[in-house]
Write a protein that holds these residues in place. Sequence first.
Motif, PDB file in Angstrom:
ATOM      1  N   UNK A  71       0.839  -1.206   0.000  1.00  0.00           N
ATOM      2  CA  UNK A  71       0.000   0.000   0.000  1.00  0.00           C
ATOM      3  C   UNK A  71       0.874   1.257   0.000  1.00  0.00           C
ATOM      4  N   UNK A  72       1.964   1.199   0.741  1.00  0.00           N
ATOM      5  CA  UNK A  72       2.883   2.340   0.774  1.00  0.00           C
ATOM      6  C   UNK A  72       3.458   2.612  -0.615  1.00  0.00           C
ATOM      7  N   UNK A 131       3.438   5.608  -5.854  1.00  0.00           N
ATOM      8  CA  UNK A 131       3.193   5.599  -7.293  1.00  0.00           C
ATOM      9  C   UNK A 131       2.068   6.554  -7.653  1.00  0.00           C
ATOM     10  N   UNK A 132       1.018   6.549  -6.846  1.00  0.00           N
ATOM     11  CA  UNK A 132      -0.117   7.411  -7.142  1.00  0.00           C
ATOM     12  C   UNK A 132       0.166   8.876  -6.926  1.00  0.00           C
ATOM     13  N   UNK A 133       1.158   9.176  -6.097  1.00  0.00           N
ATOM     14  CA  UNK A 133       1.482  10.577  -5.816  1.00  0.00           C
ATOM     15  C   UNK A 133       2.749  11.026  -6.515  1.00  0.00           C
ATOM     16  N   UNK A 170       9.641   3.816 -10.077  1.00  0.00           N
ATOM     17  CA  UNK A 170      10.454   2.602 -10.213  1.00  0.00           C
ATOM     18  C   UNK A 170      11.290   2.365  -8.974  1.00  0.00           C
ATOM     19  N   UNK A 171      11.812   3.438  -8.389  1.00  0.00           N
ATOM     20  CA  UNK A 171      12.633   3.305  -7.194  1.00  0.00           C
ATOM     21  C   UNK A 171      11.797   2.822  -6.020  1.00  0.00           C
ATOM     22  N   UNK A 172      10.580   3.343  -5.896  1.00  0.00           N
ATOM     23  CA  UNK A 172       9.700   2.904  -4.814  1.00  0.00           C
ATOM     24  C   UNK A 172       9.343   1.437  -4.964  1.00  0.00           C
ATOM     25  N   UNK A 173       9.142   0.975  -6.200  1.00  0.00           N
ATOM     26  CA  UNK A 173       8.845  -0.431  -6.433  1.00  0.00           C
ATOM     27  C   UNK A 173      10.024  -1.307  -6.008  1.00  0.00           C
ATOM     28  N   UNK A 174      11.232  -0.878  -6.333  1.00  0.00           N
ATOM     29  CA  UNK A 174      12.417  -1.641  -5.943  1.00  0.00           C
ATOM     30  C   UNK A 174      12.572  -1.677  -4.427  1.00  0.00           C
ATOM     31  N   UNK A 175      12.374  -0.524  -3.793  1.00  0.00           N
ATOM     32  CA  UNK A 175      12.462  -0.477  -2.334  1.00  0.00           C
ATOM     33  C   UNK A 175      11.403  -1.370  -1.702  1.00  0.00           C
TER      34      UNK A 175
END
Length: 330
Positions: A70-71, A76-78, A107-112
């Motif tokens: 969710x985080x 991604x949404x913001x 992309x970075x948030x997905x990797x994290x």
Amino acid sequence: MAQADPGDIARLIEACGEEPGNVCRFVFERTDSVGLAEAAGWITGPLSQVVLVVLGAWVINRIVRRVIRRFVQRVEGSAESGRLQKMRAKTPSIFLHTGAVNMRAVARAQTIGTVLRSVASGIIWGFAVIYSLGAIGLNLGPLLAGAGVAGVALGFGAQSMVRDFLAGIFMIIEDQFGVGDVVDVGEATGTIELVTLRVTRLRDINGTVWYVPNGEIRRVGNMSQQWARAVLDIAVAPTADLDKASRVIIAAAEAVWELPAAKPDVLDKPEVLGVDYLGPDAAIIRIQGKTRPGSQWRVNRMLRARIAEALAAEGIDIPPSTYLINRGGA
């Protein structure tokens, strides 16, 4: 069982231990079977504890992974909203602004998120396994001591790999580079083709593929992040009219900026910085302009051709020993 046969008491203790549980005692009294009583006691004792631990670990793992997911989805949404700016202000190293449309942050948030989910799952299930082994009666002291010794030995043997993984995690979090970026990592310069937690693969201008362990990268020069600058040093004859040469150069550069082939790649208008060098062999006039990342070399090539034609048309000589010198890359 105050008047029970001592033999039956001994068999009950053999089946259910010094402190027999209710289920074990019930099965023993009804069946008079040590094996069935032992099985019943084990099912309602250690086995039930293991099942509860596994079930609890599974539930906790699902909850933690859902929270992390969710985080990531919120980030991604913001990515194009004000919320990411507030998050970036609190965690500037993680959500570094890298462009008007911050797709790299997504992309970075997905990797994290992937790394966090893996680490959380490993910790949760690790504790579950340790507790389960203790519940079924294994002595964890020697096991943990052996695991500690093995961990130390593995740490010494694989410290370079651990260093590569840690360096890879921070490279991804800090967005030092991504696939498609043109970078200089010291030993090699080229276009990034693959980034993993252990190794970075890039291809240089000659087509050679370089595999660079992340732990060996001491510094990174990224020529494709946020924006770039096309810089040209143009040599003209030292006896030429430098004011006129500057006007011809800036006019040619502005004409390049208006070309349909160049418009998608250029940002701010070009500017002549002035005479960068004056000697008996040549006078060098520097011009620069801001471009989109990775487009500076293409814009430079168009500038060279247009400026050379414009200088020749105006009768401004170019010294034979020098030509258009590029300070901005290939």
